[in-house]
Design a protein around this motif. Sequence first.
Motif, mmCIF file in Angstrom:
data_model
loop_
_atom_site.group_PDB
_atom_site.id
_atom_site.type_symbol
_atom_site.label_atom_id
_atom_site.label_comp_id
_atom_site.label_asym_id
_atom_site.label_seq_id
_atom_site.Cartn_x
_atom_site.Cartn_y
_atom_site.Cartn_z
ATOM 1 N N PHE A 85 18.054 37.395 14.720
ATOM 2 C CA PHE A 85 18.468 35.995 14.731
ATOM 3 C C PHE A 85 19.046 35.641 13.365
ATOM 4 O O PHE A 85 18.729 36.285 12.355
ATOM 5 N N PRO A 86 19.882 34.609 13.289
ATOM 6 C CA PRO A 86 20.401 34.183 11.979
ATOM 7 C C PRO A 86 19.302 33.530 11.161
ATOM 8 O O PRO A 86 18.375 32.915 11.706
ATOM 9 N N ILE A 87 19.397 33.625 9.850
ATOM 10 C CA ILE A 87 18.357 33.094 8.969
ATOM 11 C C ILE A 87 18.151 31.600 9.180
ATOM 12 O O ILE A 87 17.037 31.085 9.031
ATOM 13 N N GLY A 88 19.189 30.903 9.568
ATOM 14 C CA GLY A 88 19.072 29.466 9.793
ATOM 15 C C GLY A 88 18.087 29.103 10.888
ATOM 16 O O GLY A 88 17.572 27.974 10.916
ATOM 17 N N LYS A 89 17.819 30.042 11.770
ATOM 18 C CA LYS A 89 16.881 29.800 12.863
ATOM 19 C C LYS A 89 15.482 29.467 12.337
ATOM 20 O O LYS A 89 14.747 28.694 12.960
ATOM 21 N N VAL A 90 15.106 30.076 11.224
ATOM 22 C CA VAL A 90 13.764 29.849 10.668
ATOM 23 C C VAL A 90 13.790 28.946 9.438
ATOM 24 O O VAL A 90 12.789 28.833 8.721
ATOM 25 N N GLU A 91 14.904 28.269 9.199
ATOM 26 C CA GLU A 91 14.997 27.404 8.022
ATOM 27 C C GLU A 91 13.889 26.358 7.964
ATOM 28 O O GLU A 91 13.285 26.157 6.890
ATOM 29 N N PRO A 92 13.538 25.665 9.077
ATOM 30 C CA PRO A 92 12.445 24.680 8.981
ATOM 31 C C PRO A 92 11.120 25.313 8.561
ATOM 32 O O PRO A 92 10.340 24.696 7.816
ATOM 33 N N LEU A 93 10.855 26.524 8.990
ATOM 34 C CA LEU A 93 9.608 27.203 8.639
ATOM 35 C C LEU A 93 9.626 27.627 7.175
ATOM 36 O O LEU A 93 8.602 27.563 6.487
ATOM 37 N N ILE A 94 10.768 28.064 6.698
ATOM 38 C CA ILE A 94 10.895 28.443 5.291
ATOM 39 C C ILE A 94 10.694 27.219 4.397
ATOM 40 O O ILE A 94 9.990 27.280 3.377
ATOM 41 N N ARG A 95 11.274 26.097 4.781
ATOM 42 C CA ARG A 95 11.104 24.882 3.984
ATOM 43 C C ARG A 95 9.649 24.422 4.018
ATOM 44 O O ARG A 95 9.119 23.943 2.997
ATOM 45 N N PHE A 96 8.968 24.580 5.149
ATOM 46 C CA PHE A 96 7.539 24.287 5.227
ATOM 47 C C PHE A 96 6.768 25.152 4.232
ATOM 48 O O PHE A 96 5.912 24.656 3.491
ATOM 49 N N CYS A 97 7.066 26.457 4.224
ATOM 50 C CA CYS A 97 6.354 27.377 3.328
ATOM 51 C C CYS A 97 6.601 27.024 1.866
ATOM 52 O O CYS A 97 5.679 27.083 1.043
ATOM 53 N N ARG A 98 7.827 26.665 1.541
ATOM 54 C CA ARG A 98 8.122 26.277 0.161
ATOM 55 C C ARG A 98 7.327 25.033 -0.234
ATOM 56 O O ARG A 98 6.729 24.978 -1.314
ATOM 57 N N GLU A 99 7.326 24.037 0.636
ATOM 58 C CA GLU A 99 6.639 22.774 0.328
ATOM 59 C C GLU A 99 5.131 22.956 0.237
ATOM 60 O O GLU A 99 4.477 22.357 -0.617
ATOM 61 N N GLN A 100 4.580 23.797 1.124
ATOM 62 C CA GLN A 100 3.132 23.991 1.181
ATOM 63 C C GLN A 100 2.655 25.145 0.302
ATOM 64 O O GLN A 100 1.466 25.449 0.260
ATOM 65 N N GLU A 101 3.589 25.802 -0.384
ATOM 66 C CA GLU A 101 3.287 26.945 -1.248
ATOM 67 C C GLU A 101 2.563 28.045 -0.468
ATOM 68 O O GLU A 101 1.547 28.594 -0.905
ATOM 69 N N VAL A 102 3.108 28.349 0.699
ATOM 70 C CA VAL A 102 2.622 29.455 1.522
ATOM 71 C C VAL A 102 3.563 30.640 1.297
ATOM 72 O O VAL A 102 4.789 30.498 1.407
ATOM 73 N N HIS A 103 3.004 31.794 0.989
ATOM 74 C CA HIS A 103 3.869 32.943 0.729
ATOM 75 C C HIS A 103 4.536 33.404 2.020
ATOM 76 O O HIS A 103 3.893 33.506 3.067
ATOM 77 N N THR A 135 15.152 37.717 -3.980
ATOM 78 C CA THR A 135 16.393 36.952 -3.931
ATOM 79 C C THR A 135 16.064 35.484 -4.177
ATOM 80 O O THR A 135 15.012 34.990 -3.755
ATOM 81 N N ALA A 136 16.940 34.784 -4.888
ATOM 82 C CA ALA A 136 16.640 33.414 -5.299
ATOM 83 C C ALA A 136 16.485 32.473 -4.117
ATOM 84 O O ALA A 136 15.645 31.567 -4.132
ATOM 85 N N ASP A 137 17.281 32.673 -3.077
ATOM 86 C CA ASP A 137 17.262 31.782 -1.918
ATOM 87 C C ASP A 137 17.545 32.605 -0.667
ATOM 88 O O ASP A 137 18.694 32.979 -0.408
ATOM 89 N N VAL A 138 16.519 32.877 0.106
ATOM 90 C CA VAL A 138 16.707 33.724 1.294
ATOM 91 C C VAL A 138 17.615 33.059 2.313
ATOM 92 O O VAL A 138 18.213 33.750 3.152
ATOM 93 N N LEU A 139 17.749 31.740 2.261
ATOM 94 C CA LEU A 139 18.612 31.045 3.218
ATOM 95 C C LEU A 139 20.093 31.355 2.992
ATOM 96 O O LEU A 139 20.932 31.032 3.839
ATOM 97 N N GLN A 140 20.408 31.994 1.870
ATOM 98 C CA GLN A 140 21.788 32.398 1.601
ATOM 99 C C GLN A 140 22.105 33.792 2.161
ATOM 100 O O GLN A 140 23.258 34.223 2.117
ATOM 101 N N LEU A 141 21.081 34.476 2.675
ATOM 102 C CA LEU A 141 21.320 35.803 3.254
ATOM 103 C C LEU A 141 22.150 35.660 4.526
ATOM 104 O O LEU A 141 21.950 34.735 5.310
ATOM 105 N N ARG A 142 23.055 36.596 4.742
ATOM 106 C CA ARG A 142 23.976 36.481 5.872
ATOM 107 C C ARG A 142 23.719 37.498 6.981
ATOM 108 O O ARG A 142 24.214 37.334 8.096
ATOM 109 N N GLN A 143 22.963 38.547 6.697
ATOM 110 C CA GLN A 143 22.705 39.538 7.735
ATOM 111 C C GLN A 143 21.665 39.022 8.738
ATOM 112 O O GLN A 143 20.870 38.144 8.405
ATOM 113 N N PRO A 144 21.658 39.523 9.959
ATOM 114 C CA PRO A 144 20.672 39.073 10.948
ATOM 115 C C PRO A 144 19.262 39.496 10.564
ATOM 116 O O PRO A 144 19.045 40.575 10.012
#
Length: 264
Positions: A85-103, A135-144
């Motif tokens: 799937f494209p990385i954008g599919k999990v963007e809400p979960l990644i932002r949750f992890c960043r905000e909640q400091e979940v690895h 990587t500084a920002d995984v949301l910038q990754l382009r591979q599936p």
Amino acid sequence: MKYRIIALDIDGTLLNDQYEVTEATIRSIERIHRAGTQIVLCTGRSPENSIPIMNKLGLEGVLITHNGAVTVQTPGFQVLHQFSFPIGKVEPLIRFCREQEVHFDVNDAEHLYVERAGEEEAAMYEKYMVRPVVTADVLQLRQPMVKLTVFGSEERMDEVERQWLESGLPEGLVMIRSGVHFIDVMLEGVSKGTALEKLAEQLQVGREAILAMGNYYNDIDMIEFAGLGVAMDNSPDAVKEAADLVAPSNNEDGVSRILQDFCV
């Protein structure tokens, strides 16, 4: 019954609690492999840290990795199929992890990417023989991608699991508890069991000729699909209930003893 495929989970099943494959297990696997049975490792691990275990067993062939999201052929690294799937599919979960400091980390078929890794996380990756790509920002990754994984204490993972069950995941994604300290998020319908079923169809092997062994929730559908599904004694009760029988634990050469009883 001569089983044509033996599907083996790695952590908590094939490996003992010291992350070792015992000599008894190696000998049992060598014996049945020489007799023509195909050994298929089925793991939540990536190819990077599961292929070395296959090499240690002296095997070549197919591995089901990332909880069924990627099936590869060895020797070498040939992807037979993947569910991505494209990385954008999990963007809400990644932002949750960043905000909640979940690895968290994200995985493509071959590599694992992190934005940071403290001492605890670095020790975990070292234990599992993984070399994360920072990587500084995984949301910038382009591979599936094939999987998002979160890691933390049992209590923290219980809380993350509760919150995500309440809020719901992005459409088309499911989560599975792949270990006490891990939650994996993948495409809906992807699992070890579905990947094993697909492989069996390709090899023209009926499910009655498959023996599968595992120890955790991500092994249940694989255990249920196999003609003989085996849970380790160190499994949670739900996994044991899904199995046809319960083997001795991973610290008691459970894999070797089942192979001796049913495959030799």
